[in-house]
Write an enzyme that holds these catalytic residues in place. Structure first.
Site, PDB file in Angstrom:
ATOM      1  N   ILE A   1      41.424  35.543  67.648  1.00  0.00           N
ATOM      2  CA  ILE A   1      41.178  36.847  67.461  1.00  0.00           C
ATOM      3  C   ILE A   1      40.187  37.291  68.421  1.00  0.00           C
ATOM      4  O   ILE A   1      40.278  38.353  69.024  1.00  0.00           O
ATOM      5  CB  ILE A   1      40.450  37.060  65.989  1.00  0.00           C
ATOM      6  CG1 ILE A   1      41.211  36.664  64.861  1.00  0.00           C
ATOM      7  CG2 ILE A   1      40.276  38.617  66.005  1.00  0.00           C
ATOM      8  CD1 ILE A   1      40.713  36.565  63.547  1.00  0.00           C
TER       9      ILE A   1
ATOM     10  N   TYR B   1      34.020  25.261  53.898  1.00  0.00           N
ATOM     11  CA  TYR B   1      34.323  26.591  54.562  1.00  0.00           C
ATOM     12  C   TYR B   1      33.786  27.604  53.684  1.00  0.00           C
ATOM     13  O   TYR B   1      33.260  28.675  54.504  1.00  0.00           O
ATOM     14  CB  TYR B   1      35.872  26.605  54.877  1.00  0.00           C
ATOM     15  CG  TYR B   1      36.137  27.856  55.813  1.00  0.00           C
ATOM     16  CD1 TYR B   1      36.057  27.946  56.835  1.00  0.00           C
ATOM     17  CD2 TYR B   1      36.872  28.850  55.223  1.00  0.00           C
ATOM     18  CE1 TYR B   1      36.225  28.986  57.682  1.00  0.00           C
ATOM     19  CE2 TYR B   1      37.336  29.990  56.043  1.00  0.00           C
ATOM     20  CZ  TYR B   1      36.965  30.382  57.368  1.00  0.00           C
ATOM     21  OH  TYR B   1      37.410  31.170  57.962  1.00  0.00           O
TER      22      TYR B   1
ATOM     23  N   LYS C   1      31.017  30.894  54.774  1.00  0.00           N
ATOM     24  CA  LYS C   1      31.487  32.068  54.867  1.00  0.00           C
ATOM     25  C   LYS C   1      30.813  32.908  53.982  1.00  0.00           C
ATOM     26  O   LYS C   1      30.335  34.145  54.117  1.00  0.00           O
ATOM     27  CB  LYS C   1      33.055  32.416  54.751  1.00  0.00           C
ATOM     28  CG  LYS C   1      33.649  31.744  55.870  1.00  0.00           C
ATOM     29  CD  LYS C   1      33.688  32.551  56.995  1.00  0.00           C
ATOM     30  CE  LYS C   1      33.993  31.972  58.569  1.00  0.00           C
ATOM     31  NZ  LYS C   1      33.587  32.684  59.714  1.00  0.00           N
TER      32      LYS C   1
ATOM     33  N   THR D   1      46.350  31.917  63.660  1.00  0.00           N
ATOM     34  CA  THR D   1      45.648  31.415  65.031  1.00  0.00           C
ATOM     35  C   THR D   1      45.428  29.914  64.730  1.00  0.00           C
ATOM     36  O   THR D   1      45.921  29.430  63.623  1.00  0.00           O
ATOM     37  CB  THR D   1      43.999  31.854  64.948  1.00  0.00           C
ATOM     38  OG1 THR D   1      43.509  31.735  63.774  1.00  0.00           O
ATOM     39  CG2 THR D   1      44.080  33.532  65.064  1.00  0.00           C
TER      40      THR D   1
END
Ligand SMILES: NC(=O)c1ccc[n+]([C@@H]2O[C@H](COP(=O)([O-])OP(=O)(O)OC[C@H]3O[C@@H](n4cnc5c(N)ncnc54)[C@H](OP(=O)(O)O)[C@@H]3O)[C@@H](O)[C@H]2O)c1
Ligand SMILES: *[C@@H]1O[C@H](CO)[C@@H](O)[C@H](O)[C@H]1NC(C)=O
Ligand SMILES: *[C@@H]1O[C@H](CO)[C@@H](O)[C@H](O)[C@H]1NC(C)=O
Ligand SMILES: CC(=O)N[C@H]1CO[C@H](CO)[C@@H](O)[C@@H]1O
Length: 362
Positions: free
Chosen positions: A77, A231, A235, A268
Site C-alpha cells: 500500500i 497482530y 493493531k 499485498t
C-alpha cells in the site's frame, strides 16, 4: 448464496490449517478460534469495502511545500501512498530497510511521468529502537517541519521472533517503533502544524484491532504465542494510542491531530503467512482491494479538509467509522500509554523538546 460459499471456504481453510499443524491441541483450538474470528472480521470488512466503494475516493490536492514522512513503503500500500503524495507535490521522506528498492520505485514513478514532488530515502528498521533513534536524529538535522507522519510499516503473523531489543516482532514493528518515532518527531510535527491546518499523524491500523486484547502480563505473548493474537494486539494498541494522543494534543493545545486508518482488505505480501493465501490464493487476487485502492483512505486521512479538527478518529473507506468499543476506555488507553513510556524509558512523551533531543542522541 455468497454467504454460504464464504462460510464453507472459511471452514475448509480452518480444517486444513488444523490438520496440517503439529501443535498441541489447546494451542490449536485457540488458533482455530482466531482463524474463525479473522475470517469473520475480514469477510465483514470486505463486504463493507464493497458496499462503501462509492465512498472510497479522495481528491489529490496540491500541497506544494508540505513534507510527509512514511515508514515502509517499498512494497504494498505504501508504494501507492508515495506515488499519490508525489502527485500532490509533497516532499516525501521514506524511512525503509530496502534503499535500492525505494530508489527503483521512484525512478519508475518518474518514468511514468510524475514530475512533481521530491523524495528523500533514509535507512530505517522500525523494529529496532536504535535504528529509530538514528533515523529520527537524521531527520531532525535535515528538516525543521513535518506535516504528515504516516506510520505504515507493518508485518502480520509469522513465527515467534524476538527483535534485538527483546520484543516480539509484530509488537515491535507495528507498535513500539512507531510509538518512539512519533515521540521523537513531535517537535517537527508541532512546527509543521498551523491553527487552521493542523499537522496530522496517520496510523495505518487494521480492522483486526477488533479481535485484539492487550496482554500486559506477557506483552510479547511469549508463552503460548498465537500469531493472530499478537497482530490484533499490536493493531489494537495503535488505535488506543491514536485516541489517547489526540486528547493529549487537544489538552496541550498542540496543532497536531491524529487518525488511524483501516486501508481495507488489500492484496499485498502482508497475507503471505495466512492460510487463505497459502491454500486458496485466487480469493485475495479476485476479491481484495488493490494497493492503489488501499492507499486512498490513507491519503484522505492526510489531506482531506473535511477531517480538519476531527482528530482521534478511525477512518474506513474515507469515512469516520466506529472503532471497537473496547478502544474507547480511557483507562485502558492511559494504562497502555504509561506502560509503553516505561518500556521505552520515555520520561515525558510530549514534554520539553530538549528532552526529546537528548533521547535521540543517546
Ligand atoms: N493489506 C491489508 O489488507 C491491510 C489491512 C489492514 C491493515 N494493513 C496495514 O497496512 C500497512 C501496510 O501493509 P501492506 O499491506 O502494504 O503490507 P506489505 O505489502 O507487506 O508492506 C509492508 C511494508 O512495511 C515494511 N516493513 C516491514 N517491517 C519493517 C521494518 N522492520 N522496518 C521498516 N519497514 C518495514 C516493508 O518493507 P520491507 O520491504 O523492508 O519488508 C513494506 O514496505 C501495515 O501496517 C498493515 O498492518 C494492511
Ligand atoms: C500511532 O501508533 C503509535 C504506535 O504504533 C503510537 O505511538 C502513536 O502515538 C500513534 N499515533 C497516533 C497519531 O495515534
Ligand atoms: C510473498 O509471496 C510472493 C509470491 O510467492 C513472493 O514473490 C514475495 O516475495 C513474498 N513476499 C514476502 C515479503 O515474503
Ligand atoms: C472497493 C473499492 O476499492 N472501490 C473503489 C475505491 O476507489 C477507487 C478509485 O476511486 C475505485 O476504482 C474503486 O472501485
Amino acid at each position: 448464496m455468497i454467504f454460504l460459499i464464504g462460510c464453507s471456504i472459511v471452514i475448509v481453510v480452518t480444517i486444513i490449517a488444523i490438520v496440517k499443524s503439529k501443535k498441541p491441541l489447546k494451542t490449536l483450538l485457540i488458533e482455530a478460534r482466531y482463524e474463525l474470528l479473522y475470517n469473520y472480521v475480514g469477510s465483514r470488512a470486505m463486504l463493507q469495502d464493497f458496499f462503501m466503494r462509492g465512498k472510497n475516493k479522495t481528491e489529490l490536492l496540491l500541497k506544494s511545500g508540505n513534507t510527509a514522512l512514511i515508514t515502509g513503503g517499498t512494497r504494498g500500500i505504501g508504494v501507492e501512498v508515495i506515488k499519490m503524495l508525489m502527485k500532490c507535490d509533497v516532499k516525501v521522506i521514506i524511512g525503509c530497510r530496502n534503499i535500492q528498492q525505494a530508489e527503483l520505485l521512484v525512478a519508475n514513478f518518474r518514468k511514468e511521468g510524475i514530475k512533481t514532488g521530491s523524495v528523500d530515502i533514509l535507512n530505517l528498521d522500525i523494529s529496532v529502537m536504535e535504528s529509530v533513534k538514528q533515523f529520527a536524529g537524521i531527520v531532525k538535522e535535515k528538516y525543521s517541519e513535518i506535516n504528515y507522519l504516516i506510520n505504515n510499516a507493518g508485518i502480520m503473523f509469522g513465527p515467534y521472533i524476538e527483535t534485538r531489543d527483546g520484543y516480539e516482532s509484530q509488537f515491535a514493528t507495528n507498535y513500539l517503533g512507531h510509538f518512539l518515532l512519533t515521540h521523537l518527531l513531535l517537535p517537527l510535527l508541532e512546527a509543521g502544524g498551523k491553527k487552521e491546518e493542523k499537522s496530522r499523524i496517520v496510523n495505518v491500523s487494521s480492522c483486526a484491532h477488533i479481535v485484539g486484547d492487550i496482554n500486559f502480563e506477557d506483552i510479547n505473548n511469549r508463552h503460548n504465542y498465537i500469531p493472530g493474537a499478537a497482530y490484533a494486539q499490536s493493531k489494537m494498541a495503535q488505535v488506543l494510542f491514536t485516541k489517547y494522543l489526540d486528547s493529549l494534543f487537544k489538552n496541550e493545545g498542540l496543532p497536531i491531530q491524529t487518525h488511524c486508518v483501516h486501508p481495507g482488505i488489500v492484496n499485498t505480501d502482508l497475507f503471505n503467512d495466512t492460510n487463505l493465501k497459502k491454500f486458496v490464493p485466487v480469493i485475495p487476487a479476485l476479491l481484495f482491494k488493490s494497493p492503489e485502492q488501499g492507499a486512498i483512505p490513507i491519503i484522505y486521512a492526510c489531506l482531506s479538509p473535511k477531517l480538519e479538527g476531527k482528530g482521534g478518529t478511525y477512518i474506513h473507506n474515507c469515512k469516520i467509522f466506529k472503532a471497537s468499543s473496547s478502544t474507547n476506555s480511557e483507562e485502558l488507553q492511559k494504562k497502555l500509554f504509561d506502560f509503553t513510556n516505561k518500556l521505552l524509558s520515555i520520561p515525558d512523551f510530549i514534554g520539553k523538546h530538549e528532552k526529546n533531543q537528548i533521547i535521540a542522541k543517546e
